[in-house]
Scaffold this motif. Structure first.
Motif, PDB file in Angstrom:
ATOM      1  N   GLY A  25     -17.412   0.267 -12.260  1.00 31.15           N
ATOM      2  CA  GLY A  25     -16.133  -0.375 -12.482  1.00 31.15           C
ATOM      3  C   GLY A  25     -15.404  -0.719 -11.206  1.00 31.15           C
ATOM      4  O   GLY A  25     -15.643  -0.158 -10.142  1.00 31.15           O
ATOM      5  N   ASN A  26     -14.505  -1.639 -11.336  1.00 29.16           N
ATOM      6  CA  ASN A  26     -13.700  -2.118 -10.231  1.00 29.16           C
ATOM      7  C   ASN A  26     -12.564  -1.126  -9.969  1.00 29.16           C
ATOM      8  O   ASN A  26     -11.844  -0.744 -10.882  1.00 29.16           O
ATOM      9  CB  ASN A  26     -13.151  -3.502 -10.605  1.00 29.16           C
ATOM     10  CG  ASN A  26     -12.484  -4.195  -9.466  1.00 29.16           C
ATOM     11  OD1 ASN A  26     -12.236  -3.621  -8.429  1.00 29.16           O
ATOM     12  ND2 ASN A  26     -12.182  -5.459  -9.675  1.00 29.16           N
ATOM     13  N   SER A  27     -12.384  -0.730  -8.729  1.00 27.63           N
ATOM     14  CA  SER A  27     -11.352   0.259  -8.417  1.00 27.63           C
ATOM     15  C   SER A  27      -9.946  -0.282  -8.639  1.00 27.63           C
ATOM     16  O   SER A  27      -9.033   0.480  -8.924  1.00 27.63           O
ATOM     17  CB  SER A  27     -11.505   0.748  -6.976  1.00 27.63           C
ATOM     18  OG  SER A  27     -11.333  -0.324  -6.077  1.00 27.63           O
ATOM     19  N   VAL A  28      -9.762  -1.591  -8.543  1.00 22.70           N
ATOM     20  CA  VAL A  28      -8.445  -2.173  -8.785  1.00 22.70           C
ATOM     21  C   VAL A  28      -8.049  -1.993 -10.246  1.00 22.70           C
ATOM     22  O   VAL A  28      -6.911  -1.656 -10.563  1.00 22.70           O
ATOM     23  CB  VAL A  28      -8.437  -3.672  -8.396  1.00 22.70           C
ATOM     24  CG1 VAL A  28      -7.132  -4.329  -8.778  1.00 22.70           C
ATOM     25  CG2 VAL A  28      -8.712  -3.841  -6.920  1.00 22.70           C
ATOM     26  N   VAL A  29      -9.000  -2.180 -11.160  1.00 22.25           N
ATOM     27  CA  VAL A  29      -8.699  -2.013 -12.576  1.00 22.25           C
ATOM     28  C   VAL A  29      -8.433  -0.543 -12.891  1.00 22.25           C
ATOM     29  O   VAL A  29      -7.538  -0.220 -13.673  1.00 22.25           O
ATOM     30  CB  VAL A  29      -9.843  -2.579 -13.443  1.00 22.25           C
ATOM     31  CG1 VAL A  29      -9.586  -2.337 -14.906  1.00 22.25           C
ATOM     32  CG2 VAL A  29     -10.014  -4.054 -13.179  1.00 22.25           C
ATOM     33  N   TRP A  30      -9.167   0.365 -12.271  1.00 23.59           N
ATOM     34  CA  TRP A  30      -8.940   1.792 -12.515  1.00 23.59           C
ATOM     35  C   TRP A  30      -7.582   2.228 -11.964  1.00 23.59           C
ATOM     36  O   TRP A  30      -6.888   3.025 -12.593  1.00 23.59           O
ATOM     37  CB  TRP A  30     -10.058   2.625 -11.906  1.00 23.59           C
ATOM     38  CG  TRP A  30     -11.347   2.463 -12.643  1.00 23.59           C
ATOM     39  CD1 TRP A  30     -12.453   1.824 -12.194  1.00 23.59           C
ATOM     40  CD2 TRP A  30     -11.655   2.917 -13.958  1.00 23.59           C
ATOM     41  NE1 TRP A  30     -13.428   1.847 -13.154  1.00 23.59           N
ATOM     42  CE2 TRP A  30     -12.976   2.517 -14.236  1.00 23.59           C
ATOM     43  CE3 TRP A  30     -10.957   3.620 -14.914  1.00 23.59           C
ATOM     44  CZ2 TRP A  30     -13.599   2.792 -15.442  1.00 23.59           C
ATOM     45  CZ3 TRP A  30     -11.584   3.892 -16.122  1.00 23.59           C
ATOM     46  CH2 TRP A  30     -12.886   3.488 -16.373  1.00 23.59           C
ATOM     47  N   LEU A  31      -7.192   1.702 -10.807  1.00 25.37           N
ATOM     48  CA  LEU A  31      -5.868   2.005 -10.260  1.00 25.37           C
ATOM     49  C   LEU A  31      -4.786   1.438 -11.169  1.00 25.37           C
ATOM     50  O   LEU A  31      -3.766   2.084 -11.415  1.00 25.37           O
ATOM     51  CB  LEU A  31      -5.737   1.438  -8.847  1.00 25.37           C
ATOM     52  CG  LEU A  31      -4.397   1.679  -8.157  1.00 25.37           C
ATOM     53  CD1 LEU A  31      -4.166   3.164  -7.954  1.00 25.37           C
ATOM     54  CD2 LEU A  31      -4.349   0.944  -6.837  1.00 25.37           C
ATOM     55  N   ASN A  32      -5.017   0.246 -11.687  1.00 27.84           N
ATOM     56  CA  ASN A  32      -4.088  -0.347 -12.644  1.00 27.84           C
ATOM     57  C   ASN A  32      -3.936   0.532 -13.876  1.00 27.84           C
ATOM     58  O   ASN A  32      -2.838   0.758 -14.366  1.00 27.84           O
ATOM     59  CB  ASN A  32      -4.575  -1.742 -13.033  1.00 27.84           C
ATOM     60  CG  ASN A  32      -3.705  -2.378 -14.073  1.00 27.84           C
ATOM     61  OD1 ASN A  32      -2.526  -2.597 -13.857  1.00 27.84           O
ATOM     62  ND2 ASN A  32      -4.290  -2.667 -15.218  1.00 27.84           N
ATOM     63  N   GLN A  33      -5.047   1.045 -14.375  1.00 17.60           N
ATOM     64  CA  GLN A  33      -5.035   1.925 -15.544  1.00 17.60           C
ATOM     65  C   GLN A  33      -4.227   3.183 -15.251  1.00 17.60           C
ATOM     66  O   GLN A  33      -3.451   3.638 -16.086  1.00 17.60           O
ATOM     67  CB  GLN A  33      -6.466   2.269 -15.924  1.00 17.60           C
ATOM     68  CG  GLN A  33      -6.614   3.111 -17.145  1.00 17.60           C
ATOM     69  CD  GLN A  33      -8.075   3.360 -17.464  1.00 17.60           C
ATOM     70  OE1 GLN A  33      -8.961   2.681 -16.955  1.00 17.60           O
ATOM     71  NE2 GLN A  33      -8.333   4.325 -18.303  1.00 17.60           N
ATOM     72  N   LEU A  34      -4.380   3.730 -14.082  1.00 16.52           N
ATOM     73  CA  LEU A  34      -3.643   4.927 -13.687  1.00 16.52           C
ATOM     74  C   LEU A  34      -2.150   4.653 -13.600  1.00 16.52           C
ATOM     75  O   LEU A  34      -1.332   5.416 -14.128  1.00 16.52           O
ATOM     76  CB  LEU A  34      -4.185   5.426 -12.342  1.00 16.52           C
ATOM     77  CG  LEU A  34      -3.630   6.724 -11.794  1.00 16.52           C
ATOM     78  CD1 LEU A  34      -4.064   7.879 -12.663  1.00 16.52           C
ATOM     79  CD2 LEU A  34      -4.120   6.916 -10.380  1.00 16.52           C
ATOM     80  N   VAL A  35      -1.775   3.561 -12.962  1.00 19.34           N
ATOM     81  CA  VAL A  35      -0.356   3.236 -12.784  1.00 19.34           C
ATOM     82  C   VAL A  35       0.300   2.891 -14.122  1.00 19.34           C
ATOM     83  O   VAL A  35       1.390   3.380 -14.428  1.00 19.34           O
ATOM     84  CB  VAL A  35      -0.196   2.082 -11.770  1.00 19.34           C
ATOM     85  CG1 VAL A  35       1.223   1.558 -11.751  1.00 19.34           C
ATOM     86  CG2 VAL A  35      -0.600   2.545 -10.390  1.00 19.34           C
ATOM     87  N   VAL A  36      -0.352   2.066 -14.926  1.00 18.89           N
ATOM     88  CA  VAL A  36       0.225   1.675 -16.211  1.00 18.89           C
ATOM     89  C   VAL A  36       0.345   2.878 -17.139  1.00 18.89           C
ATOM     90  O   VAL A  36       1.358   3.044 -17.826  1.00 18.89           O
ATOM     91  CB  VAL A  36      -0.596   0.536 -16.859  1.00 18.89           C
ATOM     92  CG1 VAL A  36      -0.145   0.257 -18.270  1.00 18.89           C
ATOM     93  CG2 VAL A  36      -0.494  -0.713 -16.028  1.00 18.89           C
ATOM     94  N   GLY A  37      -0.649   3.752 -17.158  1.00 22.56           N
ATOM     95  CA  GLY A  37      -0.554   4.968 -17.960  1.00 22.56           C
ATOM     96  C   GLY A  37       0.599   5.846 -17.518  1.00 22.56           C
ATOM     97  O   GLY A  37       1.315   6.414 -18.344  1.00 22.56           O
ATOM     98  N   GLY A  38       0.804   5.959 -16.207  1.00 23.21           N
ATOM     99  CA  GLY A  38       1.938   6.735 -15.693  1.00 23.21           C
ATOM    100  C   GLY A  38       3.272   6.130 -16.075  1.00 23.21           C
ATOM    101  O   GLY A  38       4.214   6.850 -16.436  1.00 23.21           O
ATOM    102  N   VAL A  39       3.384   4.813 -16.022  1.00 25.40           N
ATOM    103  CA  VAL A  39       4.633   4.138 -16.393  1.00 25.40           C
ATOM    104  C   VAL A  39       4.924   4.312 -17.884  1.00 25.40           C
ATOM    105  O   VAL A  39       6.062   4.574 -18.272  1.00 25.40           O
ATOM    106  CB  VAL A  39       4.576   2.641 -15.999  1.00 25.40           C
ATOM    107  CG1 VAL A  39       5.698   1.850 -16.632  1.00 25.40           C
ATOM    108  CG2 VAL A  39       4.607   2.493 -14.500  1.00 25.40           C
ATOM    109  N   ILE A  40       3.901   4.205 -18.721  1.00 26.87           N
ATOM    110  CA  ILE A  40       4.096   4.390 -20.161  1.00 26.87           C
ATOM    111  C   ILE A  40       4.534   5.822 -20.450  1.00 26.87           C
ATOM    112  O   ILE A  40       5.466   6.057 -21.226  1.00 26.87           O
ATOM    113  CB  ILE A  40       2.808   4.051 -20.939  1.00 26.87           C
ATOM    114  CG1 ILE A  40       2.482   2.580 -20.814  1.00 26.87           C
ATOM    115  CG2 ILE A  40       2.953   4.422 -22.409  1.00 26.87           C
ATOM    116  CD1 ILE A  40       1.107   2.226 -21.329  1.00 26.87           C
TER     117      ILE A  40
END
Length: 121
Positions: free
Chosen positions: A92-107
């Protein structure tokens, strides 16, 4: 008046969760340019949770205080999303995984704040 404030904040947190769910669905195709079927294999959890978070956000936006269990479910799903990003076993692309981490934290943060504000009243 305080009930109106709690409803407004809960409704805004629901809209934020809805938009975050839409972004979770759109992020892998936008951020990762692989067109093969294997390109989306690492992101099926993120996209599936995005659909569920989007639906729960819609419920929270339309009926903010009528279904209080939805807040807890949203927090649990957001924490599951963060955990899935931290455990990333597939490539997987690390940018998408970082996005997943940040969006999950914001939610999780917005749902937690909405929970705290409604518990204070």
């Amino acid at each position: 008046m305080q009930d109106l404030h709690g409803r407004t904040f809960e409704s805004r947190a629901g809209v934020a969760a809805f938009l975050a769910g839409v972004w979770l669905i759109a992020a892998p195709p936008v951020l990762h340019f692989g067109a093969s079927s294997q390109a989306f294999r690492p992101y099926w959890v993120s996209m599936g949770l995005g659909v569920v978070i989007m639906l729960l956000g819609m419920v929270r936006a339309m009926a903010p205080l009528d279904v209080p269990l939805v807040r807890h479910i949203t927090i649990a799903l957001a924490l599951w999303l963060v955990g899935a990003a931290l455990i990333r076993s597939d490539g997987g692309n690390s940018v998408v995984w970082l996005n997943q981490l940040v969006v999950g934290g914001v939610i999780a943060l917005s749902a937690g704040l909405a929970l705290l504000i409604t518990m204070r009243r």
